[in-house]
Scaffold this motif. Structure first.
Motif, PDB file in Angstrom:
ATOM      1  N   ILE A 173     -21.581 136.310  34.699  1.00 27.72           N
ATOM      2  CA  ILE A 173     -19.661 136.300  35.393  1.00 27.72           C
ATOM      3  C   ILE A 173     -20.246 135.349  36.905  1.00 27.72           C
ATOM      4  O   ILE A 173     -21.483 135.548  37.095  1.00 27.72           O
ATOM      5  CB  ILE A 173     -19.640 137.642  36.134  1.00 27.72           C
ATOM      6  CG1 ILE A 173     -19.147 138.465  35.107  1.00 27.72           C
ATOM      7  CG2 ILE A 173     -18.974 137.601  37.131  1.00 27.72           C
ATOM      8  CD1 ILE A 173     -19.030 139.328  35.838  1.00 27.72           C
ATOM      9  N   SER A 174     -20.086 134.016  36.635  1.00 28.63           N
ATOM     10  CA  SER A 174     -19.900 133.512  37.826  1.00 28.63           C
ATOM     11  C   SER A 174     -18.148 133.505  38.669  1.00 28.63           C
ATOM     12  O   SER A 174     -17.364 133.633  38.895  1.00 28.63           O
ATOM     13  CB  SER A 174     -20.158 131.847  37.442  1.00 28.63           C
ATOM     14  OG  SER A 174     -21.093 131.670  36.326  1.00 28.63           O
ATOM     15  N   PHE A 175     -18.983 133.248  40.160  1.00 29.11           N
ATOM     16  CA  PHE A 175     -17.991 132.862  41.677  1.00 29.11           C
ATOM     17  C   PHE A 175     -19.042 132.503  42.502  1.00 29.11           C
ATOM     18  O   PHE A 175     -19.643 132.125  42.676  1.00 29.11           O
ATOM     19  CB  PHE A 175     -18.047 134.716  41.426  1.00 29.11           C
ATOM     20  CG  PHE A 175     -18.784 135.489  41.835  1.00 29.11           C
ATOM     21  CD1 PHE A 175     -19.021 135.572  43.390  1.00 29.11           C
ATOM     22  CD2 PHE A 175     -20.053 135.820  40.799  1.00 29.11           C
ATOM     23  CE1 PHE A 175     -20.142 136.223  43.315  1.00 29.11           C
ATOM     24  CE2 PHE A 175     -20.819 136.728  41.560  1.00 29.11           C
ATOM     25  CZ  PHE A 175     -20.834 136.898  42.500  1.00 29.11           C
ATOM     26  N   ARG A 176     -17.774 132.244  42.764  1.00 28.00           N
ATOM     27  CA  ARG A 176     -18.456 131.372  44.440  1.00 28.00           C
ATOM     28  C   ARG A 176     -17.930 132.710  45.793  1.00 28.00           C
ATOM     29  O   ARG A 176     -16.975 133.309  46.075  1.00 28.00           O
ATOM     30  CB  ARG A 176     -17.349 130.506  45.304  1.00 28.00           C
ATOM     31  CG  ARG A 176     -16.801 129.460  43.665  1.00 28.00           C
ATOM     32  CD  ARG A 176     -17.231 128.191  44.981  1.00 28.00           C
ATOM     33  NE  ARG A 176     -17.141 126.810  43.808  1.00 28.00           N
ATOM     34  CZ  ARG A 176     -18.584 126.554  44.205  1.00 28.00           C
ATOM     35  NH1 ARG A 176     -19.148 126.378  44.476  1.00 28.00           N
ATOM     36  NH2 ARG A 176     -18.525 125.068  43.613  1.00 28.00           N
ATOM     37  N   ASP A 177     -19.011 132.949  46.556  1.00 28.70           N
ATOM     38  CA  ASP A 177     -19.098 133.983  47.667  1.00 28.70           C
ATOM     39  C   ASP A 177     -18.596 133.007  48.841  1.00 28.70           C
ATOM     40  O   ASP A 177     -17.450 132.389  49.112  1.00 28.70           O
ATOM     41  CB  ASP A 177     -20.667 134.185  48.129  1.00 28.70           C
ATOM     42  CG  ASP A 177     -21.861 132.955  48.392  1.00 28.70           C
ATOM     43  OD1 ASP A 177     -21.326 131.977  48.840  1.00 28.70           O
ATOM     44  OD2 ASP A 177     -22.894 133.208  48.623  1.00 28.70           O
ATOM     45  N   GLY A 178     -18.324 134.362  50.259  1.00 27.13           N
ATOM     46  CA  GLY A 178     -18.098 133.572  51.256  1.00 27.13           C
ATOM     47  C   GLY A 178     -18.150 132.836  51.691  1.00 27.13           C
ATOM     48  O   GLY A 178     -17.014 132.244  52.825  1.00 27.13           O
ATOM     49  N   ARG A 179     -19.286 132.490  51.600  1.00 17.80           N
ATOM     50  CA  ARG A 179     -20.559 130.945  51.999  1.00 17.80           C
ATOM     51  C   ARG A 179     -19.117 129.544  51.532  1.00 17.80           C
ATOM     52  O   ARG A 179     -20.038 128.870  51.064  1.00 17.80           O
ATOM     53  CB  ARG A 179     -20.780 130.559  52.373  1.00 17.80           C
ATOM     54  CG  ARG A 179     -21.753 131.956  53.347  1.00 17.80           C
ATOM     55  CD  ARG A 179     -22.937 131.442  54.480  1.00 17.80           C
ATOM     56  NE  ARG A 179     -23.445 132.951  53.779  1.00 17.80           N
ATOM     57  CZ  ARG A 179     -24.886 133.053  54.036  1.00 17.80           C
ATOM     58  NH1 ARG A 179     -25.825 132.484  53.455  1.00 17.80           N
ATOM     59  NH2 ARG A 179     -25.207 134.224  54.001  1.00 17.80           N
TER      60      ARG A 179
END
Length: 152
Positions: A23-29
């Motif tokens: 699973i690929s995603f963008r974190d808070g930064r």
């Protein structure tokens, strides 16, 4: 309508005769992260995505898109709906009818369903390899049985 962009991406990679799930995603930064997960977690997230997409599509098709005026609200508010007693009575009658039909012998039940689907007595007789009078008698007996059960 606001189009929602994917917050994550699912990847399935085949390596040495077995799959690996990510699973690929963008974190808070806003940093791209990729995490390996089990097959079960991958399938659960994939299923959730499909359910969410279907719900969104259902909403787009069924939620009214036009502007509502005060007259429309008034008309809807004044529309009478069934009260609880009517709903309970209808449900009770439906349950009684189901029980009456399920208590029929199999040939009568089968012929009744075919007749209710629009088949003629002659067609039912041909399908079942019997005479038309036999089908007519069977349907008559089924109706009589159901009437008796509903009157009890």
């Amino acid at each position: 309508m606001v189009k929602k962009t994917a917050e994550y991406r699912l990847n399935r990679i085949k390596s040495s005769n077995q799959f690996r799930y990510y699973i690929s995603f963008r974190d808070g930064r806003n940093t791209l992260c990729e995490v390996e997960v089990s097959r079960e977690v991958f399938q659960a997230i994939e299923t959730f995505g499909k359910v969410e997409r279907n719900q969104t599509r259902w909403n787009e098709r069924h939620i009214e898109q036009s502007e509502l005026s005060e007259a429309t609200f008034h008309k809807r508010a004044m529309r009478s709906s069934e009260d609880v007693e009517q709903v309970c009575l209808r449900n009770w009658q439906n349950e009684k009818l189901k029980q009456a039909i399920s208590s029929l012998p199999e040939p009568q039940r089968r012929r009744l369903f075919l007749y209710l689907k629009g088949y003629t007595e002659a067609t039912i007789a041909w399908r079942e390899g019997c005479s038309q009078p036999a089908v007519a008698q069977s349907l008559k007996a089924a109706r009589t049985h159901i009437r008796k059960k509903l009157q009890e």
